[in-house]
Scaffold this active site. Structure first.
Site, PDB file in Angstrom:
ATOM      1  N   SER A 186       0.792  -1.227   0.000  1.00 39.00           N
ATOM      2  CA  SER A 186       0.000   0.000   0.000  1.00 39.00           C
ATOM      3  C   SER A 186       0.827   1.281   0.000  1.00 39.00           C
ATOM      4  O   SER A 186       0.315   2.334  -0.349  1.00 39.00           O
ATOM      5  CB  SER A 186      -0.944  -0.009   1.196  1.00 39.00           C
ATOM      6  OG  SER A 186      -0.223  -0.241   2.381  1.00 39.00           O
ATOM      7  N   HIS A 214      -5.497  -3.977  -1.787  1.00 38.76           N
ATOM      8  CA  HIS A 214      -5.354  -2.982  -2.858  1.00 38.76           C
ATOM      9  C   HIS A 214      -5.441  -3.572  -4.268  1.00 38.76           C
ATOM     10  O   HIS A 214      -5.487  -2.836  -5.245  1.00 38.76           O
ATOM     11  CB  HIS A 214      -4.039  -2.222  -2.702  1.00 38.76           C
ATOM     12  CG  HIS A 214      -4.071  -1.252  -1.563  1.00 38.76           C
ATOM     13  ND1 HIS A 214      -4.637  -0.003  -1.666  1.00 38.76           N
ATOM     14  CD2 HIS A 214      -3.641  -1.370  -0.286  1.00 38.76           C
ATOM     15  CE1 HIS A 214      -4.539   0.611  -0.501  1.00 38.76           C
ATOM     16  NE2 HIS A 214      -3.944  -0.194   0.356  1.00 38.76           N
ATOM     17  N   LYS A 245     -11.942  -0.798  -0.844  1.00 34.52           N
ATOM     18  CA  LYS A 245     -11.072   0.017  -1.684  1.00 34.52           C
ATOM     19  C   LYS A 245     -11.649   0.084  -3.101  1.00 34.52           C
ATOM     20  O   LYS A 245     -12.600   0.807  -3.317  1.00 34.52           O
ATOM     21  CB  LYS A 245      -9.654  -0.490  -1.567  1.00 34.52           C
ATOM     22  CG  LYS A 245      -9.162  -0.124  -0.153  1.00 34.52           C
ATOM     23  CD  LYS A 245      -7.805  -0.502   0.219  1.00 34.52           C
ATOM     24  CE  LYS A 245      -7.462   0.166   1.543  1.00 34.52           C
ATOM     25  NZ  LYS A 245      -6.965  -0.745   2.552  1.00 34.52           N
TER      26      LYS A 245
END
Ligand SMILES: *Cc1c(COP(=O)(O)O)cnc(C)c1O
Length: 398
Positions: A186, A214, A245
């Site tokens: 990240s 992610h 996300k």
């Protein structure tokens, strides 16, 4: 300053934090209206949003919003209890079955957040006398789960598999071993070396857990994650990912073999002792999976934007920390300089965050940009120019 000695420790710690906040300003909460919009208003100022994780733009998608509203009308506002009591509303089963067909997995379970998932999985799978091997750049929730597990916590240098192997070798034949890694890191925007990790986990009889927070929605033919992109999904024991996300909502999932999921659902305290998610959250998750499966075009657009942004910044002379994704950091160095950089960017109309230790190592403070499919090509080009302008002003680039 004498009087401060008499303050209770909480007050003292708070004073210290406030002091840090004064110099950084980054921990202050500012109200963000319509965070899903690529152009934001923060404190009344129009800014390009290069700080959100809404990679696929789903947080503002009408289809997802409508699915949430339908869920509320059918099942109510809240789940009323933990899933093991009476909180297991029908949308759980529907969403989990959707999850399994999307991930082509044997079993899976939805839990309350990525943080809850990591803390709960690791503390359920490892205990006193066991070993957890963790990349130094793994997410904080992995760190916290490992501490909670009371297992021996062995952190290997970022993507340094020789370092990992030396640790595995030293402890082989003793108790249980769990290797944990983010798939897409990240803070650096680079990938774990999953193929090599699979080899090591097989050789040393460890379990391999991959956090796709992610990469979910972004990598893989149907957005299933980076391990799917590499076609290594069957070699990974524990897949964890989030709806928070790229999928634009909230909550997390775990998929794997049935024996694993059965074990976890009987052992994860964050699953057993926490209220089930509100129906609307499940409605959103299900709708987001349905969109993500089909949305190759949007994924391609996102990857094109990200590649374009990385290329522009590299051409301007920035150092990108090895980014290969929609997460694009530029290395600055000192905290002060990085904070100043973010401030100047804000002044130019760009919202991006200064990342400092302890999130990253000392003297590796950076500005982290995130690209989404909602950005337009001209936004990306405009942003790169502004970043270069600030970079030149601050002497980061020549
Ligand atoms: C964001 C994130 C989490 C936590 O997920 P939430 O759903 O926000 O709690 C876990 N792992 C990684 C790698 C993350 O980036």
């Amino acid at each position: 300053m004498q009087g401060e000695k008499q303050l209770p420790w909480v007050k003292e710690a708070l004073t210290e934090l406030r002091h840090l906040e004064e110099i950084s300003q980054t921990r202050k909460l500012t109200t963000t209206e319509c965070a899903y919009d690529p152009w934001l208003r923060i404190d009344g100022k129009e800014m390009l949003n290069l700080a959100s994780n809404n990679y696929m733009g789903y947080a503002g998608d009408e289809r997802i919003k409508n699915a949430m509203i339908d869920a509320i009308h059918t099942y109510g506002a809240g789940a009323t209890a933990s899933r093991l009591i009476v909180g297991n509303h029908p949308l759980y089963e529907e969403t989990e079955s959707k999850l399994l067909s999307w991930k082509n997995a044997e079993a899976g379970i939805i839990v309350n957040s990525g943080y809850t998932a990591n803390v709960s999985i690791i503390s359920a799978l490892a205990g006193r006398g066991d070993f957890v091997y963790s990349d130094k750049l793994n997410h904080a929730s992995i760190v916290d789960g490992t501490i909670l597990s009371r297992a021996k916590f062995l952190r290997y240098r970022h993507n340094d598999l020789d370092h990992l192997e030396s640790m595995l070798k030293k402890n082989s034949n003793k108790n249980r071993h769990l290797i944990v890694t983010d798939s897409l890191f990240s803070m650096d925007g680079d990938f774990a070396h999953l193929k090599e990790l699979v080899q090591l986990k097989e050789q040393y009889h460890a379990l391999l857990m991959v956090d796709e927070a992610h990469a979910t929605g972004v990598f893989g033919k149907k957005g299933e994650g980076y391990s799917y992109h590499l076609e290594l999904q069957d070699k990974v024991d524990i897949h964890m990912g989030t709806f928070s996300k790229a999928l634009g909502g909230f909550g997390a999932y775990i998929v794997g073999k049935s024996w694993l999921i059965d074990y976890l659902s009987n052992r994860m305290r964050g699953f057993i002792y926490s209220t089930a998610l509100p129906p609307a959250i499940l409605g959103a998750a299900k709708a987001a999976i349905e969109l993500a499966e089909e949305d190759q075009e949007r994924r391609t657009l996102l990857h094109d934007h990200a590649a374009h942004f990385r290329r522009s910044l590299t051409d301007y002379g920035f150092t990108l920390c090895g980014s290969q994704s929609q997460i694009v950091p530029i290395m600055i160095g000192s905290n002060e300089k990085t904070i100043k950089f973010a401030e100047l960017l804000r002044h130019e109309g760009i919202a991006a965050i200064a990342i400092r230790p302890p999130t990253v190592p000392e003297n590796q403070a950076r500005i982290r940009f995130t690209i989404t499919a909602d950005h337009r090509k001209q936004d990306i080009e405009w942003a790169a120019e502004k970043v270069a302008l600030v970079g030149a002003m601050m002497g980061v680039i020549g």
